[in-house]
Design an enzyme around this catalytic site. Structure first.
Site, PDB file in Angstrom:
ATOM      1  CD  GLU A 173      -3.135  -0.940   2.058  1.00  0.00           C
ATOM      2  OE1 GLU A 173      -3.066   0.289   3.575  1.00  0.00           O
ATOM      3  OE2 GLU A 173      -4.193  -1.452   2.015  1.00  0.00           O
ATOM      4  CD  GLU A 292      -3.988  -5.605   3.269  1.00  0.00           C
ATOM      5  OE1 GLU A 292      -4.591  -5.143   3.810  1.00  0.00           O
ATOM      6  OE2 GLU A 292      -2.856  -5.513   3.323  1.00  0.00           O
TER       7      GLU A 292
END
Length: 516
Positions: A173, A292
């Site tokens: 991320e 995710e």
């Protein structure tokens, strides 16, 4: 009762499910590791401190690949802290989750746990506070046989055989302002490229995933993927996607529609990746790693829900208690992943134990299955094979999905939403056809007329449903089996035509023997 029709043929397929599609995620977050998979002194702990009751549930869940050690945690992680004699490992502040990590569990322990669970490892490297040099050193430590400082150090630590880890994530991320060492797309694209080059020089057999957007609502979404792939295209096999479904507005019809936004997310990232390939006139296709995904909203609101004061060790944070409607939305996400099996080749449910997880434990006490355990177990155990193209004719509804991460408009219109969300998987190895059925109508049974061609006679092997009159019912330590599958009675199989009747607001799996 509402009615729907489904048509499919054995020769028309979307793609073959990759074994890695059915993965999960372990992060140094809350009680996921400490008190979750690893608890020396627990009554069920083995000689390495692994909870055997958790291992039994993990084997039942049957994930195939496991991402580690983060997540946000990895962007500040020094891998060297987690190897060597445990008594010499340093305690460190984990800035991501405002806790102290003892480093009693590290890379080698993770590898031992993966072997005990028969799961492929997926390792992420720190590209937040560290860079290419540390990444290639970790790879050398893990995968090089012997004869160098780092490979011999691994052997000295007690692991003589190389870990041979194939799947590596280039950070986590990195587009997020919450991330330690967050970067622009240009900055990340450059460091990811140089890291990939050095890692592949160290071990040319590895596969690499670049960071995509942390969510579809990121302001940089789309441009991030394009710029990152312009840099990394020749050096990676995957780009990642992350999504968490929510029900902030307590609006069940919208919540159950939200997995359809995963379909849009996947389609858009595929288009961007293929546009980068087209600019190069390249036949290479970047695959997607949805590393995710889950339902997560109760413990996501406010920092007080995400961290505990005083820098505790393994605090009980992000411990979402999942209910029946969460399991339904979760099942819809499983169907979305199956129906993109041609390009989504890896996936990781985030996370595995305690922190937004299908398995819950009490430290020192029992372990039990959350409601979302059941659709993932179906997805993983029964979803292997060729995903078939289906023609679905179903009534629809219109709704607007609340997403507080979107700053311009808090609502996404999802229109039309099919009441039936559906996937069909044909396993030539098992000679089966498995139907995954989500009825999103809250009050009506659904009768589905199914015409399957190319299989000959389909004989019913098994059918079960996950349904409860109380959509907010959940499983707890004291009542761990309140939500559990039961036999689905409404299946009438006649040659190549079948009628399946399912309850309202239900997740259903029907498996046929297909001899042809």
């Amino acid at each position: 009762m509402i009615k729907a029709q489904v048509r499919f043929d054995r020769d028309f397929i979307i793609g073959e499910t990759d074994k890695r599609l059915f993965g999960a995620f372990i992060e140094h977050l809350g009680r996921c590791v400490y008190g979750g998979i690893f608890e020396p002194g627990h009554p069920t702990a083995d000689g390495k401190g692994f909870r055997r009751d958790v291992l039994e549930l993990v084997r039942e869940l049957n994930p195939t690949i496991m991402r580690y050690p983060g997540g946000n945690f990895v962007s500040g992680y020094n891998w060297e802290d987690g190897v060597g004699p445990i008594e010499q490992r340093p305690r460190r502040l984990d800035l991501a989750w405002k806790s102290v990590d003892t480093n009693h569990f590290g890379t080698n322990e993770f590898m031992d746990w993966c072997r005990a669970a028969d799961i492929e490892p997926m390792l992420a490297v720190n590209l937040g506070t560290r860079g290419p040099d540390e990444a290639r050193h970790l790879l050398e430590y893990c995968n090089h046989p012997s004869g160098t400082h780092l490979s011999d150090l691994r052997r000295k630590h007690g692991w003589e055989t190389p870990h041979d880890i194939k799947f590596w994530c280039l950070g986590n991320e990195m587009d997020g302002g919450w991330q330690m060492g967050a970067k622009t797309a240009e900055e990340y694209g450059r460091i990811a490229t140089e890291t990939a080059k050095m890692m592949r020089m160290t071990d040319p057999t590895i596969e690499l995933a670049a960071c995509g957007s942390s969510g579809r609502k990121m302001a940089t979404y789309g441009e991030w993927e394009r710029i990152v792939l312009e840099h990394t295209f020749d050096h990676v096999e995957f780009i990642s996607l992350h999504t968490y479904l929510n029900n902030y507005a307590d609006d069940t019809p919208s919540f159950l529609a939200s997995p359809d936004l995963m379909d849009s997310f996947i389609d858009e990232v595929v288009a961007i990746a293929d546009a980068v390939a087209a600019r190069r006139r390249s036949r290479k296709r970047i695959m997607l790693s949805f590393d995710e995904w889950n339902v997560w909203y109760r413990t996501r609101r406010g920092e007080h829900n995400r961290v505990k004061e005083g820098w505790p060790v393994a605090p009980p944070i992000l411990e979402e208690e999942y209910n029946m409607q969460d399991a339904l939305a979760f099942g819809g996400a499983c169907i979305s992943l199956l129906n993109h099996a041609d390009r989504v080749k890896a996936g990781c449910l985030a996370q595995l134990v305690n922190a937004i997880a299908p398995i819950m434990t009490e430290t020192g006490g029992p372990a039990w299955r959350q409601t979302i355990f059941w659709p993932f177990s179906d997805f993983s155990n029964l979803g292997r094979g060729r995903v078939l193209r289906t023609n679905v004719d179903t009534p629809t509804y219109s709704t607007r999905y609340y997403d507080p991460t979107h700053t311009e408009d808090l609502y996404d219109k999802i229109d039309p939403v099919p009441y039936l969300k559906f996937s069909a998987v044909h396993s030539e190895a098992d000679k089966t056809v498995t139907l995954f059925i989500l009825n999103r109508h809250l009050s009506d049974d659904m009768q589905i007329d199914i015409a399957a061609t190319g299989f000959g006679n389909l004989g019913l092997q098994r059918a079960h449903t996950l349904h409860h009159e109380e959509l907010k019912a959940s499983n707890t330590k004291n009542n761990p089996d309140k939500i559990a599958p039961r036999t689905l009675q409404g299946v009438e199989a006649l040659s190549s035509r079948t009628t399946v009747t399912v309850p309202p607001a239900s997740w259903n799996v029907v498996r046929f023997n297909a001899a042809a």
